[in-house]
Motif scaffolding. Structure first.
Motif, PDB file in Angstrom:
ATOM      1  N   CYS A  60      30.138  46.696  42.161  1.00 22.88           N
ATOM      2  CA  CYS A  60      30.472  45.612  43.082  1.00 22.88           C
ATOM      3  C   CYS A  60      30.154  46.096  44.486  1.00 22.88           C
ATOM      4  O   CYS A  60      30.762  47.034  44.989  1.00 22.88           O
ATOM      5  CB  CYS A  60      31.946  45.233  42.966  1.00 22.88           C
ATOM      6  N   LEU A  61      29.197  45.460  45.106  1.00 27.67           N
ATOM      7  CA  LEU A  61      28.704  45.867  46.412  1.00 27.67           C
ATOM      8  C   LEU A  61      29.753  45.671  47.501  1.00 27.67           C
ATOM      9  O   LEU A  61      29.890  46.496  48.398  1.00 27.67           O
ATOM     10  CB  LEU A  61      27.453  45.054  46.740  1.00 27.67           C
ATOM     11  N   HIS A  62      30.531  44.613  47.413  1.00 29.06           N
ATOM     12  CA  HIS A  62      31.486  44.289  48.465  1.00 29.06           C
ATOM     13  C   HIS A  62      32.747  45.135  48.393  1.00 29.06           C
ATOM     14  O   HIS A  62      33.366  45.400  49.415  1.00 29.06           O
ATOM     15  CB  HIS A  62      31.852  42.804  48.395  1.00 29.06           C
ATOM     16  N   CYS A  63      33.145  45.540  47.204  1.00 24.22           N
ATOM     17  CA  CYS A  63      34.361  46.336  47.047  1.00 24.22           C
ATOM     18  C   CYS A  63      34.071  47.818  46.867  1.00 24.22           C
ATOM     19  O   CYS A  63      34.996  48.629  46.862  1.00 24.22           O
ATOM     20  CB  CYS A  63      35.160  45.835  45.845  1.00 24.22           C
ATOM     21  N   ALA A  64      32.805  48.181  46.696  1.00 25.95           N
ATOM     22  CA  ALA A  64      32.376  49.572  46.491  1.00 25.95           C
ATOM     23  C   ALA A  64      33.065  50.176  45.266  1.00 25.95           C
ATOM     24  O   ALA A  64      33.642  51.251  45.323  1.00 25.95           O
ATOM     25  CB  ALA A  64      32.620  50.411  47.730  1.00 25.95           C
ATOM     26  N   ARG A  65      33.008  49.463  44.142  1.00 24.96           N
ATOM     27  CA  ARG A  65      33.641  49.917  42.903  1.00 24.96           C
ATOM     28  C   ARG A  65      32.657  49.821  41.743  1.00 24.96           C
ATOM     29  O   ARG A  65      31.825  48.925  41.690  1.00 24.96           O
ATOM     30  CB  ARG A  65      34.855  49.047  42.568  1.00 24.96           C
ATOM     31  N   TYR A  66      32.805  50.745  40.807  1.00 22.48           N
ATOM     32  CA  TYR A  66      32.023  50.739  39.577  1.00 22.48           C
ATOM     33  C   TYR A  66      32.882  50.168  38.461  1.00 22.48           C
ATOM     34  O   TYR A  66      34.094  50.373  38.434  1.00 22.48           O
ATOM     35  CB  TYR A  66      31.593  52.157  39.200  1.00 22.48           C
ATOM     36  N   PHE A  67      32.240  49.473  37.512  1.00 21.95           N
ATOM     37  CA  PHE A  67      32.958  48.885  36.387  1.00 21.95           C
ATOM     38  C   PHE A  67      32.323  49.335  35.082  1.00 21.95           C
ATOM     39  O   PHE A  67      31.152  49.700  35.035  1.00 21.95           O
ATOM     40  CB  PHE A  67      32.974  47.363  36.500  1.00 21.95           C
ATOM     41  N   ILE A  68      33.107  49.267  34.033  1.00 24.04           N
ATOM     42  CA  ILE A  68      32.710  49.811  32.741  1.00 24.04           C
ATOM     43  C   ILE A  68      31.623  48.975  32.072  1.00 24.04           C
ATOM     44  O   ILE A  68      30.769  49.511  31.380  1.00 24.04           O
ATOM     45  CB  ILE A  68      33.943  49.992  31.827  1.00 24.04           C
ATOM     46  N   ASP A  69      31.650  47.651  32.261  1.00 21.22           N
ATOM     47  CA  ASP A  69      30.614  46.795  31.685  1.00 21.22           C
ATOM     48  C   ASP A  69      30.477  45.530  32.528  1.00 21.22           C
ATOM     49  O   ASP A  69      31.219  45.304  33.481  1.00 21.22           O
ATOM     50  CB  ASP A  69      30.929  46.456  30.220  1.00 21.22           C
ATOM     51  N   GLY A  70      29.523  44.698  32.165  1.00 20.67           N
ATOM     52  CA  GLY A  70      29.252  43.474  32.917  1.00 20.67           C
ATOM     53  C   GLY A  70      30.390  42.478  32.849  1.00 20.67           C
ATOM     54  O   GLY A  70      30.637  41.745  33.805  1.00 20.67           O
ATOM     55  N   HIS A  71      31.089  42.453  31.720  1.00 22.57           N
ATOM     56  CA  HIS A  71      32.201  41.521  31.563  1.00 22.57           C
ATOM     57  C   HIS A  71      33.332  41.878  32.532  1.00 22.57           C
ATOM     58  O   HIS A  71      33.938  40.999  33.151  1.00 22.57           O
ATOM     59  CB  HIS A  71      32.705  41.527  30.125  1.00 22.57           C
ATOM     60  N   ALA A  72      33.629  43.167  32.676  1.00 21.82           N
ATOM     61  CA  ALA A  72      34.669  43.602  33.612  1.00 21.82           C
ATOM     62  C   ALA A  72      34.258  43.286  35.049  1.00 21.82           C
ATOM     63  O   ALA A  72      35.100  42.915  35.883  1.00 21.82           O
ATOM     64  CB  ALA A  72      34.932  45.089  33.460  1.00 21.82           C
ATOM     65  N   LEU A  73      32.977  43.397  35.347  1.00 27.96           N
ATOM     66  CA  LEU A  73      32.482  43.069  36.682  1.00 27.96           C
ATOM     67  C   LEU A  73      32.633  41.571  36.959  1.00 27.96           C
ATOM     68  O   LEU A  73      33.071  41.173  38.043  1.00 27.96           O
ATOM     69  CB  LEU A  73      31.024  43.501  36.825  1.00 27.96           C
ATOM     70  N   GLN A  74      32.303  40.729  35.975  1.00 28.66           N
ATOM     71  CA  GLN A  74      32.441  39.288  36.145  1.00 28.66           C
ATOM     72  C   GLN A  74      33.907  38.892  36.318  1.00 28.66           C
ATOM     73  O   GLN A  74      34.225  38.001  37.103  1.00 28.66           O
ATOM     74  CB  GLN A  74      31.833  38.540  34.947  1.00 28.66           C
ATOM     75  N   ASP A  75      34.805  39.554  35.588  1.00 36.38           N
ATOM     76  CA  ASP A  75      36.235  39.291  35.749  1.00 36.38           C
ATOM     77  C   ASP A  75      36.712  39.719  37.140  1.00 36.38           C
ATOM     78  O   ASP A  75      37.563  39.069  37.734  1.00 36.38           O
ATOM     79  CB  ASP A  75      37.048  40.016  34.680  1.00 36.38           C
ATOM     80  N   HIS A  76      36.149  40.800  37.646  1.00 38.66           N
ATOM     81  CA  HIS A  76      36.516  41.277  38.976  1.00 38.66           C
ATOM     82  C   HIS A  76      36.124  40.269  40.055  1.00 38.66           C
ATOM     83  O   HIS A  76      36.844  40.106  41.045  1.00 38.66           O
ATOM     84  CB  HIS A  76      35.846  42.631  39.243  1.00 38.66           C
ATOM     85  N   PHE A  77      34.994  39.587  39.879  1.00 37.65           N
ATOM     86  CA  PHE A  77      34.547  38.614  40.874  1.00 37.65           C
ATOM     87  C   PHE A  77      35.544  37.465  41.038  1.00 37.65           C
ATOM     88  O   PHE A  77      35.579  36.815  42.067  1.00 37.65           O
ATOM     89  CB  PHE A  77      33.182  38.034  40.495  1.00 37.65           C
ATOM     90  N   LYS A  78      36.388  37.229  40.028  1.00 39.51           N
ATOM     91  CA  LYS A  78      37.353  36.131  40.071  1.00 39.51           C
ATOM     92  C   LYS A  78      38.713  36.560  40.618  1.00 39.51           C
ATOM     93  O   LYS A  78      39.586  35.717  40.796  1.00 39.51           O
ATOM     94  CB  LYS A  78      37.550  35.563  38.663  1.00 39.51           C
ATOM     95  N   THR A  79      38.888  37.851  40.897  1.00 40.76           N
ATOM     96  CA  THR A  79      40.197  38.346  41.305  1.00 40.76           C
ATOM     97  C   THR A  79      40.470  38.106  42.782  1.00 40.76           C
ATOM     98  O   THR A  79      39.569  37.900  43.582  1.00 40.76           O
ATOM     99  CB  THR A  79      40.333  39.852  41.027  1.00 40.76           C
ATOM    100  N   LYS A  80      41.740  38.176  43.127  1.00 37.96           N
ATOM    101  CA  LYS A  80      42.175  37.989  44.505  1.00 37.96           C
ATOM    102  C   LYS A  80      41.704  39.146  45.387  1.00 37.96           C
ATOM    103  O   LYS A  80      41.387  38.954  46.564  1.00 37.96           O
ATOM    104  CB  LYS A  80      43.700  37.897  44.540  1.00 37.96           C
ATOM    105  N   VAL A  81      41.650  40.344  44.840  1.00 38.83           N
ATOM    106  CA  VAL A  81      41.216  41.514  45.609  1.00 38.83           C
ATOM    107  C   VAL A  81      39.776  41.338  46.083  1.00 38.83           C
ATOM    108  O   VAL A  81      39.457  41.594  47.253  1.00 38.83           O
ATOM    109  CB  VAL A  81      41.349  42.789  44.746  1.00 38.83           C
ATOM    110  N   HIS A  82      38.900  40.869  45.208  1.00 43.55           N
ATOM    111  CA  HIS A  82      37.498  40.664  45.568  1.00 43.55           C
ATOM    112  C   HIS A  82      37.365  39.539  46.593  1.00 43.55           C
ATOM    113  O   HIS A  82      36.611  39.663  47.565  1.00 43.55           O
ATOM    114  CB  HIS A  82      36.675  40.351  44.318  1.00 43.55           C
ATOM    115  N   LYS A  83      38.090  38.462  46.385  1.00 39.68           N
ATOM    116  CA  LYS A  83      38.009  37.331  47.316  1.00 39.68           C
ATOM    117  C   LYS A  83      38.546  37.705  48.691  1.00 39.68           C
ATOM    118  O   LYS A  83      38.023  37.265  49.710  1.00 39.68           O
ATOM    119  CB  LYS A  83      38.775  36.141  46.746  1.00 39.68           C
TER     120      LYS A  83
END
Length: 141
Positions: A60-83
């Motif tokens: 995730c470019l905006h949060c500077a975090r790595y995720f285990i797979d694409g599904h976890a990354l897509q779930d992260h995009f919907k979170t309050k922390v990312h927004k």
């Protein structure tokens, strides 16, 4: 009568810095540098690194975090922390000129806001993804 409460944190001054910096992430000005097109492409298209989660393939470019797979990354995009991070990145970082204007050297300029969108699914950043919003109009940097 109840006993006096014990103070367990009296001698922890040597640990306070570790507590403050344990999960420290990149600051907003560092992420702003990463959002430039040439830096963003390098970060989103990294070589496989087995020491990082997901082999450094889901970032995730905006949060500077790595995720285990694409599904976890897509779930992260919907979170309050990312927004929240996207909202914080809308304001341009402070510059030397802006600090001089705040000190009384120069004239006032209104705050510039950018339109920040979540990174595209294919991982390629275009200049359209990062723009400047002035009075409702979007212009590119």
């Amino acid at each position: 009568m109840p006993y006096r409460r014990k103070k367990y944190h009296d001698g922890d001054t040597h640990l306070k810095k570790q507590w403050r910096t344990k999960r420290r992430r990149k600051d907003l000005d560092e992420i702003n540098e990463d959002m430039k097109v040439e830096n963003a492409e390098k970060l989103l298209k990294q070589e496989v690194d087995l020491d990082k989660p997901g082999g450094a393939q889901h970032y995730c470019l905006h949060c500077a975090r790595y995720f285990i797979d694409g599904h976890a990354l897509q779930d992260h995009f919907k979170t309050k922390v990312h927004k929240r991070r996207l909202k914080a990145l809308e304001l341009e970082p402070y510059s030397i000129e802006e600090s001089e204007r705040a000190a009384g050297k120069g004239s006032f300029e209104s705050i510039k806001k950018r339109k920040i969108e979540t990174q595209p699914q294919d991982g390629i950043i275009s200049p359209v993804d990062v723009g400047v919003v002035k009075d409702g109009d979007i212009s590119l940097n």
